[in-house]
Write a protein that holds these residues in place. Structure first.
Motif, short mmCIF file in Angstrom:
data_model
loop_
_atom_site.label_atom_id
_atom_site.label_comp_id
_atom_site.label_asym_id
_atom_site.label_seq_id
_atom_site.Cartn_x
_atom_site.Cartn_y
_atom_site.Cartn_z
N ARG A 1 57.71 79.40 84.24
CA ARG A 1 58.07 78.93 82.88
C ARG A 1 56.75 78.88 81.94
N GLU B 1 61.48 81.88 81.84
CA GLU B 1 61.73 81.30 80.55
C GLU B 1 60.37 80.73 79.69
N GLU C 1 69.63 69.12 76.19
CA GLU C 1 70.01 70.37 76.02
C GLU C 1 69.06 71.43 76.95
N TYR C 2 67.90 71.19 77.16
CA TYR C 2 67.05 72.30 77.57
C TYR C 2 65.90 71.94 78.79
N PHE C 3 65.68 70.49 78.75
CA PHE C 3 64.78 70.07 79.72
C PHE C 3 65.30 68.88 80.55
N GLN D 1 74.51 74.24 69.53
CA GLN D 1 74.18 75.36 69.13
C GLN D 1 74.65 75.43 67.49
N LEU E 1 67.33 67.51 72.14
CA LEU E 1 66.80 68.57 72.68
C LEU E 1 66.38 68.71 73.95
N ARG E 2 65.95 67.50 74.37
CA ARG E 2 65.44 67.40 75.92
C ARG E 2 66.72 67.34 76.82
N ILE F 1 63.26 79.95 73.93
CA ILE F 1 63.67 78.88 73.08
C ILE F 1 62.59 78.64 72.19
N TYR G 1 59.16 78.91 76.16
CA TYR G 1 59.55 77.92 75.34
C TYR G 1 58.42 77.78 74.43
N LYS H 1 65.03 84.27 79.00
CA LYS H 1 65.22 83.01 78.05
C LYS H 1 63.98 82.59 77.41
#
Length: 403
Positions: free
Chosen positions: A253, A368, A241-243, A178, A238-239, A389, A370, A387
């Motif tokens: 989702r 979530e 961290e989040y996916f 972050q 990014l992948r 993002i 996205y 959540k």
């Protein structure tokens, strides 16, 4: 940091941006400020001092007096204008990082050393003594030396960056990811935008203003940040961290995707929808809690959305959009029907952004969101338990690399 794929030229610019960020973060008071590209690269104003700072990065070059001679002469020129009452008095700082050769500079410098190594030079076979040309005597030069601070052993690019990330982690109580991808990324954008302003008064920012501007958890597709990371590494981060998950939980989702009509290709977008469905669904017979994702497509024309959904149906890719029959109103209950092995719902498509909050309210699992946007975020989530993002993208195929 060792994998950063930036060129030496880019590093030179970003080192200066980082130095500006570092100074802002380390100001004692919230109202202390800096000006980008003022008298020097960075001008710092605190309650008890004004500093004009020249900042250079020569990680592959050996230090020589000639490298800093011109900046010192420019500082002396400002000093002469202060003496004549045309400029405000400041202290001068010269910071540089060099590969080697630091032992060539003998500190503290004397008036004679200053004149010999920095103020006397030859241009087009003509010898110049800059102090004489400015009408300054030894007493003036001694006064100038008292206001001049030279550091040719400044922190390396990596060390300075690491200090910035540590400061951001403490200030925002956040993770390294972050601090880097949100706050540092935002900081680079803020400093870059200040640097390109024409008027000097528009290149000013206080510590308070800076922290307010970077306190933004939108993931920006900032060209300087991408140049440093490399696009492939940026998307991979990014992948990760989040996916990336060993066990995909049966959450609700929601993928909100903005398209640019100028670059939109239905075939390419269908590939993305198939990928989202494949990676974020589980409707096998063995699944205790089957699930599939929701998608909202921002800026897609109504006719194209109908054509897209019709094509999916013809190909046997079953979707749900919350409309049970011709002429029916949107039903959150209908679109929230669980996907399973028997109904074979592979994707749920929200036709309008207005349907998103209705669906979020109806869904009873962990949720979530996205959001992928091109220029500006188009949805704001007001529910703290959800959540959310936000990721800025350059093109649709970036999403495939992230999810």
């Amino acid at each position: 940091m060792s994998k950063r794929s930036a060129t030496e030229t880019i590093l030179g610019y970003v080192y200066q941006f980082d130095y500006t960020i570092f100074n802002l973060l380390n100001l004692d008071n919230m109202e202390d400020s800096i000006t980008v590209e003022g008298i020097e690269d960075v001008d710092v104003k605190t309650s008890d001092e004004e500093m004009a700072i020249q900042c250079k990065y020569y990680a592959k070059s050996e230090y020589n007096h000639s490298i800093i001679a011109k900046p010192i002469r420019l500082m002396l020129n400002h000093f002469q204008q202060v003496k004549e009452g045309n400029k405000k008095q400041v202290n001068y700082y010269l910071n540089g990082h060099y590969k080697c050769g630091q032992n060539k500079l003998k500190m503290p410098i004397s008036v004679e050393y200053l004149k010999k190594h920095f103020l006397t030079y030859t241009s087009q076979k003509v010898k110049h003594e800059y102090h004489i040309e400015l009408g300054l005597d030894d007493t003036d030069l001694e006064d100038f030396i008292q206001k001049l601070n030279i550091n040719i052993d400044a922190a390396s690019y990596v060390d300075q960056y690491d200090k910035i990330i540590d400061s951001l982690k403490k200030l925002f109580n956040c993770s390294s990811f972050q601090a880097d991808h949100y706050f540092y990324n935002n900081g680079l954008k803020v400093i870059k935008e200040l640097a390109i302003q024409d008027r000097i008064e528009d290149r000013y920012i206080s510590k308070r203003q800076f922290l307010d501007k970077i306190d933004n958890k939108n993931l920006l597709f900032n060209e300087w940040f991408i140049a440093l990371k490399g696009k492939k590494e940026f998307l991979a981060n990014l992948r990760k961290e989040y996916f990336t998950s060993l066990n995909t939980s049966p959450f609700e989702r929601f993928f909100l995707i903005e398209i640019d009509e100028r670059n939109y290709l239905r075939a390419e977008f269908k590939e993305l929808l198939f990928l989202i469905s494949r990676k974020w669904s589980n409707f096998s017979k063995r699944a205790q809690t089957p699930f599939c994702p929701y998608v909202y497509i921002h800026n897609i024309p109504d006719k194209e959305l109908i054509s897209l959904k019709s094509e999916l149906y013809r190909e046997g890719f079953k979707i749900s959009d919350g409309f049970d029959f011709s002429g029916a109103s949107f039903s959150p209950e209908s679109i929230c029907e669980s996907a399973n092995h028997y109904n074979q719902i592979k994707l749920k498509i929200l036709n309008q952004i207005d349907y998103l909050n209705l669906t979020l309210k109806e869904a009873n699992k962990t949720k979530e969101v996205y959001q992928f946007y091109i220029e500006n975020s188009y949805y704001t989530n007001t529910h703290q338990e959800i959540k959310h993002i936000k990721i800025q993208i350059d093109e649709i195929k970036d999403i495939k690399e992230i999810i």
